[in-house]
Design a protein around this motif. Structure first.
Motif, short mmCIF file in Angstrom:
data_model
loop_
_atom_site.label_atom_id
_atom_site.label_comp_id
_atom_site.label_asym_id
_atom_site.label_seq_id
_atom_site.Cartn_x
_atom_site.Cartn_y
_atom_site.Cartn_z
N ASN A 28 -42.27 -48.28 5.61
CA ASN A 28 -41.31 -47.19 5.57
C ASN A 28 -41.94 -46.04 4.77
O ASN A 28 -43.04 -46.18 4.22
N ALA A 29 -41.26 -44.91 4.69
CA ALA A 29 -41.84 -43.73 4.05
C ALA A 29 -42.25 -43.96 2.58
O ALA A 29 -43.37 -43.61 2.20
N PRO A 30 -41.39 -44.55 1.74
CA PRO A 30 -41.82 -44.78 0.36
C PRO A 30 -43.04 -45.71 0.27
O PRO A 30 -43.96 -45.46 -0.52
N ALA A 94 -49.41 -46.75 7.21
CA ALA A 94 -48.87 -45.70 6.34
C ALA A 94 -48.73 -44.39 7.11
O ALA A 94 -47.68 -43.73 7.04
N LYS A 95 -49.75 -44.04 7.85
CA LYS A 95 -49.70 -42.80 8.64
C LYS A 95 -48.52 -42.83 9.61
O LYS A 95 -47.78 -41.86 9.75
N ASN A 96 -48.34 -43.96 10.27
CA ASN A 96 -47.25 -44.11 11.23
C ASN A 96 -45.88 -44.07 10.57
O ASN A 96 -44.89 -43.75 11.21
N GLY A 97 -45.81 -44.39 9.27
CA GLY A 97 -44.55 -44.41 8.54
C GLY A 97 -44.16 -43.06 7.95
O GLY A 97 -43.12 -42.95 7.31
N LEU A 98 -45.01 -42.05 8.16
CA LEU A 98 -44.76 -40.74 7.56
C LEU A 98 -44.48 -39.68 8.62
O LEU A 98 -45.15 -39.63 9.65
N THR A 99 -43.53 -38.83 8.33
CA THR A 99 -43.30 -37.65 9.16
C THR A 99 -44.46 -36.67 8.90
O THR A 99 -45.16 -36.81 7.89
N PRO A 100 -44.65 -35.68 9.77
CA PRO A 100 -45.70 -34.69 9.51
C PRO A 100 -45.57 -34.03 8.13
O PRO A 100 -46.56 -33.81 7.44
N ALA A 106 -48.25 -36.79 1.09
CA ALA A 106 -49.19 -37.89 0.83
C ALA A 106 -50.57 -37.33 0.51
O ALA A 106 -51.25 -37.82 -0.40
N PHE A 107 -51.00 -36.32 1.26
CA PHE A 107 -52.32 -35.73 1.00
C PHE A 107 -52.35 -35.05 -0.36
O PHE A 107 -53.33 -35.18 -1.11
N ALA A 108 -51.29 -34.34 -0.72
CA ALA A 108 -51.23 -33.69 -2.02
C ALA A 108 -51.30 -34.72 -3.15
O ALA A 108 -52.02 -34.53 -4.13
N LEU A 109 -50.57 -35.82 -3.00
CA LEU A 109 -50.62 -36.89 -4.00
C LEU A 109 -52.03 -37.47 -4.11
O LEU A 109 -52.55 -37.67 -5.21
N ALA A 110 -52.65 -37.73 -2.97
CA ALA A 110 -53.99 -38.30 -2.96
C ALA A 110 -54.99 -37.34 -3.59
O ALA A 110 -55.84 -37.75 -4.40
#
Length: 158
Positions: A28-30, A94-100, A106-110
């Motif tokens: 899921n998203a989280p 993870a990618k599939n669990g995230l909206t655009p 996610a990229f900003a966090l990474a």
């Protein structure tokens, strides 16, 4: 191939999206946001103290609705998946669990985690570019996020 090249090739493999054998793995998203963060931090094989602190700080804000126990449970679950499956399989889930929009988050966090030590190496730049391409972010979005994280984290930037 040098050790650094091998390390980068291994890290870049985290974000490959083809040939996933764990197609039943769903996040899921989280869980997906946590997975991208853990993969980014573990890409170089170690977690620096600054990365741990940044991971905790970012996720405290992001998961503010979670109790301490719920957050720890989420972290342990995702860490268990990262240890059980190939990193590339976890990334695909993870990618599939995230909206655009959440892919941008996610990229900003990474990027924040990777740059938390205040140093921006060529290997880290390559890793982040691989991640932004794998998350299918527009170039201008990926570039803006990296620029902001460099300003935020790196005292010696060009």
């Amino acid at each position: 191939m040098s050790y650094q090249d091998q390390k980068h090739a291994k890290a870049a493999d985290f974000f490959k999206t083809g040939n996933s054998k764990a197609s039943s793995l769903e996040l899921n998203a989280p869980e997906a946001l946590m997975a991208i963060s853990i993969l980014a931090v573990s890409a170089d094989g170690k977690m620096a103290e600054q990365e741990k602190q940044t991971l905790a700080a970012n996720h405290v804000r992001l998961f503010s609705a979670y109790s301490r126990e719920e957050f720890q449970e989420l972290f342990k679950k995702v860490l268990g998946l990262v240890n059980k499956y190939k990193p590339s399989d976890v990334f695909v889930a993870a990618k599939n669990g995230l909206t655009p929009k959440l892919r941008q988050t996610a990229f900003a966090l990474a990027a924040d985690l990777v740059l938390a030590d205040g140093v921006f190496t060529q290997e880290e730049q390559d890793l982040l570019v691989d991640l932004w391409e794998s998350l299918e972010l527009k170039d201008e979005i990926g570039q803006k996020i990296m620029e902001v994280m460099i300003i935020k984290n790196c005292t010696d930037h060009n």
